[in-house]
Design an enzyme around this catalytic site. Structure first.
Site, PDB file in Angstrom:
ATOM      1  NE  ARG B   7      -0.856  -0.268   4.772  1.00 38.18           N
ATOM      2  CZ  ARG B   7      -0.907   0.725   6.109  1.00 38.18           C
ATOM      3  NH1 ARG B   7      -1.826   1.633   6.191  1.00 38.18           N
ATOM      4  NH2 ARG B   7       0.013   0.329   7.250  1.00 38.18           N
ATOM      5  CB  SER B  34      -5.995   3.565   5.830  1.00 39.78           C
ATOM      6  OG  SER B  34      -5.684   3.718   7.155  1.00 39.78           O
ATOM      7  CD  GLU B  55     -17.645   2.027   2.610  1.00 43.36           C
ATOM      8  OE1 GLU B  55     -18.406   1.904   2.613  1.00 43.36           O
ATOM      9  OE2 GLU B  55     -16.453   2.224   3.401  1.00 43.36           O
ATOM     10  CG  PHE B  80     -15.406  -1.899   3.945  1.00 39.96           C
ATOM     11  CD1 PHE B  80     -15.921  -2.220   4.400  1.00 39.96           C
ATOM     12  CD2 PHE B  80     -14.135  -1.125   4.263  1.00 39.96           C
ATOM     13  CE1 PHE B  80     -15.478  -2.833   6.020  1.00 39.96           C
ATOM     14  CE2 PHE B  80     -13.632  -1.069   5.810  1.00 39.96           C
ATOM     15  CZ  PHE B  80     -14.298  -1.677   6.533  1.00 39.96           C
ATOM     16  CG  HIS B 106      -5.967  -2.352   5.050  1.00 39.24           C
ATOM     17  ND1 HIS B 106      -5.109  -1.149   4.139  1.00 39.24           N
ATOM     18  CD2 HIS B 106      -5.304  -2.162   6.404  1.00 39.24           C
ATOM     19  CE1 HIS B 106      -4.456  -0.079   5.258  1.00 39.24           C
ATOM     20  NE2 HIS B 106      -4.696  -0.360   6.553  1.00 39.24           N
ATOM     21  CG  ASP B 114      -8.999  -3.351  12.591  1.00 35.98           C
ATOM     22  OD1 ASP B 114      -8.268  -2.771  13.136  1.00 35.98           O
ATOM     23  OD2 ASP B 114      -8.536  -1.863  10.833  1.00 35.98           O
ATOM     24  NE  ARG B 164      -2.164  -1.872   9.987  1.00 35.34           N
ATOM     25  CZ  ARG B 164      -1.853  -2.573  10.898  1.00 35.34           C
ATOM     26  NH1 ARG B 164      -1.376  -3.404  11.129  1.00 35.34           N
ATOM     27  NH2 ARG B 164      -1.528  -1.275  11.740  1.00 35.34           N
TER      28      ARG B 164
END
Lengths: 270, 311
Positions: B7, B34, B55, B80, B106, B114, B164
């Site tokens: 990322r 992020s 989204e 998402f 992610h 998470d 991530r």
């Protein structure tokens, strides 16, 4: 203007004939937006055969994609597709699919059908036009039942946030959805107040008055700094006696007898 | 060697691309810090659009940008992008084959703390099944930059799966060249075993091979960065000289790389296959390395599974 009423009337005949021929489709919500489409395609939008493939022109997103018969009918009136081709609606190997497909049908500016998505697409188109200092406008036709979709309100929020005064939504407010009256199925009223609360400019208009729709669209062009929604009051099934205000005609095809009555209601065949 | 998350490499590559190409726009859904699209904000703020925590609307807007000639890069977490906005990706991007680049970060269990709600383990499957969708997962920072530049030149919808956690640099050879749909041979082995990996699993497979070498097993290793369209020719070529195939992915073993590989092998060169990946379960909270270990993805767990498979 008399001519444009004839255009809309011819569209209505084609709508019922297409759905009859296909033995499936959505006549009610197509008949309700025929006059709106006539105003847009003949009085408001800069779209014709010569600039059809040009990215730099006004565009229309038929977010209530099930009203595809109305869209195809107006595209035929504009000469983008032939009247004969209308009778291939919903049949195998047709360019004019049950719901609009931009890749197969000339003049369809966005593929739609899954409700709630068109206003977001209009937001993206309008942002792109702003970025390019491109003066062309984006028109999105949504249904009132479609406003049950949460995504409509995500898009409404974004259009207001980005001050998209080059975006015009026309709400085909016919008061009915598949399962019945809006207020019985899912009461999303008052829609005008909701859009106003989201920061939109709101106009109300008789959605069957082509002049009035045209004037409202022109007036929207002068509103700066916010998007406009025109709440067009309409009658579902408009022009066909037995379909008017009947939720049952949302997605049902007329049989031979019903077609004959419908065409008679619409002034008969030339 | 420095470890860099894909990322991070994405943000840098996208910012550089935006400077070169005025048609590039970046879209985000309140995760710009992020997903790293905030790098574009630094160099071309007028072409970075935040859609807030919405989204579905972001993907719809991306379709609208593409209709009007822009090259939208839309980013959010993989869960998402592929899950919440699935209908929008399918109907407003995939079906009309619009030029939208969905760069989802992610992905997988390396999201870490998470937990399961944020660990996309099914996104490759969901995106792969959409007709005309190109699906890519780079293995390192170098490959990520190459992917971003390549997909900007390619006309059509693309899903890019990014991570991530920091990963090692693998494609450091001066001869490295990225091409959509062309797998990369990372290691030429001598045993009749071919390991086919994607994303973070390329580095784990590399480490596993070092251990396997000590035990006299020297498998081939292929990096399949493009899950779709998959490099059938390369997979078949290596399957023909192998008795055993091992697929490795930080994704469910259902519907992702392992499935894509087996679809090729079943038709063209049937072989016994070991599916290393998440075994049809949800993830959980923990450190990325702990989760890689627990879910059988870390190099030592890969070694165990390969040895068992070859028995």
């Amino acid at each position: 203007m008399e001519d444009l009423r004839l255009v809309a009337n011819n569209m209505r005949k084609n709508i019922v004939k297409m759905v009859h021929n296909a033995k499936s489709g959505h006549p009610g919500g197509s008949l309700s937006c025929a006059d709106i489409l006539t105003a847009l395609y003949f009085n408001v939008m800069n779209i014709d055969k010569n600039n059809l493939n040009d990215k730099k022109r006004d565009k229309l997103v038929m977010s209530k994609g099930h009203a595809s018969p109305a869209l195809y009918a107006v595209l035929a009136e504009k000469g983008f597709i032939s009247e004969e081709e209308l009778m291939t609606f919903r049949l195998i190997n047709s360019r004019i699919q049950g719901h609009p497909n931009m890749k197969s049908c000339p003049g369809v500016d966005m593929t739609t059908g899954s409700l709630g998505q068109g206003l977001s697409v209009g937001v993206g188109m309008s942002l792109a036009n702003k970025l390019d200092n491109n003066p062309f406008r984006t028109y999105v036709i949504c249904g009132d039942g479609e406003c049950d979709e949460g995504m409509i309100w995500e898009a409404a929020m974004a259009a207001s946030h980005y001050k998209l005064d080059n975006l015009l939504m026309i709400l085909d407010h016919n008061g009915l959805q598949i399962d019945g009256r809006n207020e019985d199925v899912m009461n999303n009223a008052p829609l005008g107040e909701k859009f106003a609360a989201f920061g939109w400019n709101v106009f109300g208009v008789d959605g069957h008055d082509i002049d009035a729709v045209t004037e409202a669209c022109k007036a929207a062009e002068t509103v700066k700094g916010k998007p406009t929604v025109i709440i067009a009051e309409t009658v579902k099934g408009k022009g066909v006696s037995f379909m008017e205000n009947q939720a049952g005609w949302h997605g049902k095809a007329p049989n031979d007898e019903e077609l004959a009555i419908a065409l008679k209601d619409l002034g008969g065949e030339e | 060697m420095a470890k860099i998350a894909t990322r991070e490499a994405y943000g840098k590559a996208l910012a550089a691309l935006a400077l070169r190409n005025p048609d590039v726009v970046a879209l985000d859904a309140d995760l710009a810090a992020s997903t790293k699209t905030n790098e574009v904000k630094k160099v071309a703020p007028e072409r970075h659009f935040d859609f807030g925590i919405a989204e579905a609307n972001m993907i719809g807007a991306a379709a609208g940008f593409a209709c009007n000639g822009k090259i939208p890069f839309a980013s959010t977490f993989a869960i998402f992008a592929s899950g919440r906005a699935y209908d929008q990706v399918r109907n407003s991007v995939g079906y009309p084959h619009l030029n939208v680049k969905i760069c989802a970060t992610h992905a997988g269990v390396t999201v870490g703390e998470d937990g399961a709600t944020h660990q996309a383990l099914e996104d490759l499957a969901l995106m792969r099944v959409i007709p005309g969708m190109t699906v890519i997962q780079p293995a390192d920072a170098i490959e990520t930059e190459a992917v971003i530049n390549a997909i900007a030149e390619y006309e059509g919808p693309v899903y890019v799966r990014l991570g991530r956690a920091a990963v090692e640099e693998i494609n450091t050879s001066p001869d490295y060249k990225f091409e959509i749909g062309k797998g990369v041979v990372i290691h030429e082995g001598t045993s009749p075993v071919t390991m086919i990996a994607t994303g973070v699993m390329v580095q784990e497979a590399q480490k596993a091979i070092e251990t396997l070498n000590e035990q006299g097993i020297n498998p081939n290793l292929i990096n399949i960065h493009t899950i779709k369209p998959i490099d059938e020719e390369l997979i078949v070529r290596y399957a023909e000289k192998s008795d055993y195939i091992v697929s490795l992915e930080e994704h469910s073993v259902i519907g992702g790389l392992g499935s894509a590989v087996s679809e090729v092998l079943a038709r063209k060169c049937p072989r016994k296959q070991l599916f290393i990946g998440v075994q049809d379960v949800f993830g959980e909270s923990g450190k990325a390395n702990q989760l890689m270990e627990k879910y059988g993805l870390a190099a030592d767990r890969v070694v165990e599974q390969v040895l068992e498979f070859l028995k």
